[in-house]
Design a protein around this motif. Structure first.
Motif, PDB file in Angstrom:
ATOM      1  N   ARG A 115       0.856  -1.197   0.000  1.00  0.00           N
ATOM      2  CA  ARG A 115       0.000   0.000   0.000  1.00  0.00           C
ATOM      3  C   ARG A 115       0.890   1.245   0.000  1.00  0.00           C
ATOM      4  O   ARG A 115       1.918   1.297   0.685  1.00  0.00           O
ATOM      5  CB  ARG A 115      -0.908  -0.012   1.223  1.00  0.00           C
ATOM      6  CG  ARG A 115      -0.192   0.228   2.515  1.00  0.00           C
ATOM      7  CD  ARG A 115      -1.136   0.212   3.702  1.00  0.00           C
ATOM      8  NE  ARG A 115      -1.659  -1.102   4.008  1.00  0.00           N
ATOM      9  CZ  ARG A 115      -1.143  -1.909   4.949  1.00  0.00           C
ATOM     10  NH1 ARG A 115      -0.055  -1.550   5.621  1.00  0.00           N
ATOM     11  NH2 ARG A 115      -1.678  -3.090   5.194  1.00  0.00           N
ATOM     12  N   HIS A 116       0.515   2.244  -0.775  1.00  0.00           N
ATOM     13  CA  HIS A 116       1.294   3.484  -0.828  1.00  0.00           C
ATOM     14  C   HIS A 116       0.435   4.599  -1.405  1.00  0.00           C
ATOM     15  O   HIS A 116      -0.674   4.357  -1.881  1.00  0.00           O
ATOM     16  CB  HIS A 116       2.555   3.299  -1.682  1.00  0.00           C
ATOM     17  CG  HIS A 116       2.261   3.020  -3.121  1.00  0.00           C
ATOM     18  ND1 HIS A 116       1.985   1.744  -3.576  1.00  0.00           N
ATOM     19  CD2 HIS A 116       2.193   3.825  -4.205  1.00  0.00           C
ATOM     20  CE1 HIS A 116       1.775   1.788  -4.882  1.00  0.00           C
ATOM     21  NE2 HIS A 116       1.881   3.046  -5.294  1.00  0.00           N
ATOM     22  N   ALA A 117       0.967   5.817  -1.338  1.00  0.00           N
ATOM     23  CA  ALA A 117       0.228   6.957  -1.863  1.00  0.00           C
ATOM     24  C   ALA A 117       1.149   7.877  -2.654  1.00  0.00           C
ATOM     25  O   ALA A 117       2.359   7.911  -2.431  1.00  0.00           O
ATOM     26  CB  ALA A 117      -0.418   7.735  -0.717  1.00  0.00           C
ATOM     27  N   HIS A 118       0.548   8.576  -3.621  1.00  0.00           N
ATOM     28  CA  HIS A 118       1.205   9.629  -4.381  1.00  0.00           C
ATOM     29  C   HIS A 118       0.499  10.927  -4.013  1.00  0.00           C
ATOM     30  O   HIS A 118      -0.722  10.933  -3.820  1.00  0.00           O
ATOM     31  CB  HIS A 118       1.080   9.380  -5.879  1.00  0.00           C
ATOM     32  CG  HIS A 118       1.622   8.057  -6.326  1.00  0.00           C
ATOM     33  ND1 HIS A 118       2.956   7.836  -6.587  1.00  0.00           N
ATOM     34  CD2 HIS A 118       1.000   6.867  -6.556  1.00  0.00           C
ATOM     35  CE1 HIS A 118       3.131   6.586  -6.961  1.00  0.00           C
ATOM     36  NE2 HIS A 118       1.965   5.967  -6.955  1.00  0.00           N
ATOM     37  N   LEU A 119       1.250  12.027  -3.909  1.00  0.00           N
ATOM     38  CA  LEU A 119       0.661  13.311  -3.513  1.00  0.00           C
ATOM     39  C   LEU A 119       0.920  14.393  -4.545  1.00  0.00           C
ATOM     40  O   LEU A 119       1.940  14.377  -5.241  1.00  0.00           O
ATOM     41  CB  LEU A 119       1.250  13.773  -2.180  1.00  0.00           C
ATOM     42  CG  LEU A 119       1.030  12.913  -0.946  1.00  0.00           C
ATOM     43  CD1 LEU A 119       1.766  13.533   0.237  1.00  0.00           C
ATOM     44  CD2 LEU A 119      -0.458  12.754  -0.640  1.00  0.00           C
ATOM     45  N   THR A 120      -0.016  15.340  -4.626  1.00  0.00           N
ATOM     46  CA  THR A 120       0.250  16.562  -5.393  1.00  0.00           C
ATOM     47  C   THR A 120       1.122  17.446  -4.499  1.00  0.00           C
ATOM     48  O   THR A 120       1.123  17.291  -3.266  1.00  0.00           O
ATOM     49  CB  THR A 120      -1.065  17.314  -5.683  1.00  0.00           C
ATOM     50  OG1 THR A 120      -1.654  17.682  -4.430  1.00  0.00           O
ATOM     51  CG2 THR A 120      -2.027  16.468  -6.499  1.00  0.00           C
ATOM     52  N   PRO A 121       1.854  18.385  -5.086  1.00  0.00           N
ATOM     53  CA  PRO A 121       2.642  19.325  -4.269  1.00  0.00           C
ATOM     54  C   PRO A 121       1.748  20.056  -3.264  1.00  0.00           C
ATOM     55  O   PRO A 121       2.148  20.272  -2.116  1.00  0.00           O
ATOM     56  CB  PRO A 121       3.222  20.290  -5.302  1.00  0.00           C
ATOM     57  CG  PRO A 121       3.275  19.509  -6.571  1.00  0.00           C
ATOM     58  CD  PRO A 121       2.061  18.618  -6.537  1.00  0.00           C
ATOM     59  N   GLU A 122       0.512  20.385  -3.687  1.00  0.00           N
ATOM     60  CA  GLU A 122      -0.410  21.110  -2.808  1.00  0.00           C
ATOM     61  C   GLU A 122      -0.757  20.277  -1.568  1.00  0.00           C
ATOM     62  O   GLU A 122      -0.751  20.786  -0.441  1.00  0.00           O
ATOM     63  CB  GLU A 122      -1.691  21.479  -3.560  1.00  0.00           C
ATOM     64  CG  GLU A 122      -1.501  22.460  -4.717  1.00  0.00           C
ATOM     65  CD  GLU A 122      -0.735  21.865  -5.897  1.00  0.00           C
ATOM     66  OE1 GLU A 122      -0.757  20.621  -6.075  1.00  0.00           O
ATOM     67  OE2 GLU A 122      -0.080  22.641  -6.633  1.00  0.00           O
ATOM     68  N   HIS A 123      -1.048  18.989  -1.777  1.00  0.00           N
ATOM     69  CA  HIS A 123      -1.383  18.131  -0.640  1.00  0.00           C
ATOM     70  C   HIS A 123      -0.153  17.877   0.234  1.00  0.00           C
ATOM     71  O   HIS A 123      -0.248  17.799   1.463  1.00  0.00           O
ATOM     72  CB  HIS A 123      -1.995  16.817  -1.127  1.00  0.00           C
ATOM     73  CG  HIS A 123      -3.411  16.967  -1.598  1.00  0.00           C
ATOM     74  ND1 HIS A 123      -4.037  16.046  -2.414  1.00  0.00           N
ATOM     75  CD2 HIS A 123      -4.323  17.938  -1.354  1.00  0.00           C
ATOM     76  CE1 HIS A 123      -5.276  16.444  -2.655  1.00  0.00           C
ATOM     77  NE2 HIS A 123      -5.470  17.593  -2.025  1.00  0.00           N
ATOM     78  N   SER A 124       1.017  17.800  -0.413  1.00  0.00           N
ATOM     79  CA  SER A 124       2.254  17.615   0.350  1.00  0.00           C
ATOM     80  C   SER A 124       2.501  18.818   1.265  1.00  0.00           C
ATOM     81  O   SER A 124       2.898  18.666   2.429  1.00  0.00           O
ATOM     82  CB  SER A 124       3.433  17.430  -0.611  1.00  0.00           C
ATOM     83  OG  SER A 124       4.626  17.186   0.105  1.00  0.00           O
ATOM     84  N   ASP A 125       2.204  20.008   0.743  1.00  0.00           N
ATOM     85  CA  ASP A 125       2.345  21.229   1.551  1.00  0.00           C
ATOM     86  C   ASP A 125       1.476  21.168   2.797  1.00  0.00           C
ATOM     87  O   ASP A 125       1.893  21.534   3.893  1.00  0.00           O
ATOM     88  CB  ASP A 125       1.934  22.471   0.732  1.00  0.00           C
ATOM     89  CG  ASP A 125       3.004  22.883  -0.260  1.00  0.00           C
ATOM     90  OD1 ASP A 125       4.144  22.385  -0.130  1.00  0.00           O
ATOM     91  OD2 ASP A 125       2.708  23.676  -1.172  1.00  0.00           O
ATOM     92  N   ILE A 126       0.224  20.706   2.623  1.00  0.00           N
ATOM     93  CA  ILE A 126      -0.713  20.653   3.756  1.00  0.00           C
ATOM     94  C   ILE A 126      -0.293  19.587   4.773  1.00  0.00           C
ATOM     95  O   ILE A 126      -0.278  19.825   5.980  1.00  0.00           O
ATOM     96  CB  ILE A 126      -2.152  20.350   3.260  1.00  0.00           C
ATOM     97  CG1 ILE A 126      -2.638  21.471   2.333  1.00  0.00           C
ATOM     98  CG2 ILE A 126      -3.091  20.167   4.447  1.00  0.00           C
ATOM     99  CD1 ILE A 126      -3.939  21.158   1.612  1.00  0.00           C
ATOM    100  N   LEU A 127       0.120  18.413   4.262  1.00  0.00           N
ATOM    101  CA  LEU A 127       0.417  17.282   5.154  1.00  0.00           C
ATOM    102  C   LEU A 127       1.758  17.426   5.869  1.00  0.00           C
ATOM    103  O   LEU A 127       1.906  17.000   7.025  1.00  0.00           O
ATOM    104  CB  LEU A 127       0.400  15.968   4.367  1.00  0.00           C
ATOM    105  CG  LEU A 127      -0.960  15.552   3.804  1.00  0.00           C
ATOM    106  CD1 LEU A 127      -0.806  14.432   2.782  1.00  0.00           C
ATOM    107  CD2 LEU A 127      -1.896  15.109   4.924  1.00  0.00           C
ATOM    108  N   PHE A 128       2.740  18.065   5.180  1.00  0.00           N
ATOM    109  CA  PHE A 128       4.099  18.121   5.762  1.00  0.00           C
ATOM    110  C   PHE A 128       4.623  19.530   5.980  1.00  0.00           C
ATOM    111  O   PHE A 128       5.699  19.719   6.539  1.00  0.00           O
ATOM    112  CB  PHE A 128       5.070  17.329   4.870  1.00  0.00           C
ATOM    113  CG  PHE A 128       4.727  15.875   4.785  1.00  0.00           C
ATOM    114  CD1 PHE A 128       4.997  15.023   5.841  1.00  0.00           C
ATOM    115  CD2 PHE A 128       4.079  15.366   3.666  1.00  0.00           C
ATOM    116  CE1 PHE A 128       4.661  13.681   5.783  1.00  0.00           C
ATOM    117  CE2 PHE A 128       3.719  14.019   3.597  1.00  0.00           C
ATOM    118  CZ  PHE A 128       4.012  13.186   4.656  1.00  0.00           C
ATOM    119  N   GLY A 129       3.844  20.521   5.542  1.00  0.00           N
ATOM    120  CA  GLY A 129       4.283  21.901   5.730  1.00  0.00           C
ATOM    121  C   GLY A 129       4.616  22.565   4.410  1.00  0.00           C
ATOM    122  O   GLY A 129       5.110  21.905   3.498  1.00  0.00           O
ATOM    123  N   PRO A 130       4.331  23.873   4.302  1.00  0.00           N
ATOM    124  CA  PRO A 130       4.560  24.620   3.062  1.00  0.00           C
ATOM    125  C   PRO A 130       5.985  24.460   2.531  1.00  0.00           C
ATOM    126  O   PRO A 130       6.945  24.586   3.285  1.00  0.00           O
ATOM    127  CB  PRO A 130       4.290  26.072   3.478  1.00  0.00           C
ATOM    128  CG  PRO A 130       3.365  25.964   4.649  1.00  0.00           C
ATOM    129  CD  PRO A 130       3.800  24.724   5.381  1.00  0.00           C
TER     130      PRO A 130
END
Lengths: 218, 218
Positions: free
Chosen positions: A40-55
């Motif tokens: 199991r794994h996930a791919h993120l958009t840059p926008e979602h990465s910003d929200i989940l891990f910080g701008p």
């Protein structure tokens, strides 16, 4: 269908072609490929990465994958629904144009979801879930899929093997839980490298692990 | 092996036999069988049942199984190792001469075990675990297995289908995750009823559920 009869006929045919019962015809390129098991794994958009891990935070490589420029990231997230939670879900970098969560059917039962079997990026009508990271959470209304079995193949490898993009083939696996997988999608391009991708349910059912081999049938 | 060539030859052969490309030869009995998906479960000896549920307590039927006299019991147990715990494991009654825990490879990872793929009752060298019930617990030093795929077949059904006990055959499954399972053990006897038994990993990999059908190939 009388397999024994077919076997005898095939042996005759292959013999006449200068081959043997294992299906190896002299002069033909090997159709043995490496198996990659996708947990199991996930791919993120840059926008979602910003929200989940910080701008501005980008995913950082933990280890490279066989597919060019792709890597398992040090970062993980928790995926959740009203029915279940799965922590420590690995992210695959770099970021993409779409956010996509690939789980096994076993995981789907735990989350109370019934995701469609899809190839990457084909997410229309798929269920969503909650993505939870250290810096924030995201609710996606679609993007959760069961990954359709597929073969990554570089353009040059496809030329040698006589495979074309989007071709549907089969793969045979040996061993105690051996068998044949049908409806295997071939994905040809310069960003691919020859590798058969299956999920953990498929790996467990056929007794396979990453690095094992399969024989392409087409 | 050139599947297209084989396909053409097979069609010719079957046509000459009065059949068609689906492998159906007129006058032959259907080789379509019912699939039964076995979730993780355990079988107990009367002695272990006494310890887990209390002296003299016998397993009580929740629902009958397709196999004659076999039932899913109302009682469940917890199975545990140093690495993991799985609660609410269904028991299959009636009690047997041996205690056996059948789990999926997915479960095995959770428990930190590497059980062999075995048929029922063949437990030598298999790992053990802790069985926890409402009245007590039992530590078994062997008995945990991955169930080997098998076909239950009554003696009369075997006669019609031309199958013999211990024969190794194949089964084909259709659908989006279709394919062929090899190394399928045929178990013939008067205590059996025609049904193909696979575990949850195999069901998930092939997109199957109990009540779906498979085509026997032999």
């Amino acid at each position: 269908m009388d397999e024994a009869l077919i076997g005898r006929i095939v042996e005759e045919v292959l013999h006449s072609l200068g081959g043997d019962a294992a299906g190896t015809v002299h002069g033909m390129p090997s159709r043995t490929v490496r198996v990659g098991v996708s947990n199991r794994h996930a791919h993120l958009t840059p926008e979602h990465s910003d929200i989940l891990f910080g701008p501005g935070r980008r995913l950082t490589p933990l280890r490279p994958l066989l597919q060019p420029d792709q890597f398992a990231s040090k970062e993980t997230i928790t995926i959740a629904t009203a029915q279940g939670v799965i922590p420590n879900v690995r992210l695959i970098g770099p970021e993409r144009k779409y956010t996509q969560v690939e789980i096994s059917r076993t995981d789907a039962f735990l989350l109370g979801l019934d995701p469609p079997i899809r190839q990457s990026g084909n997410l229309e009508g798929s269920p969503g879930c909650v993505l939870i990271g250290p810096a924030g959470s995201v609710i996606i209304d679609h993007g959760v899929i069961l990954a359709g079995r597929h073969l990554h193949c570089h353009t040059s490898e496809a030329a040698v093997l006589g495979l074309r993009d989007r071709q549907i083939i089969r793969a045979r696996f040996g061993g105690e839980r051996g068998g044949v997988m049908e409806n295997l999608l071939v994905r040809v391009g310069d960003i691919h490298k020859l590798e058969l991708h299956i999920d953990t349910d498929e790996a467990n059912a056929f007794g396979l692990k990453t690095g094992d081999t399969a024989e392409l049938v087409y």
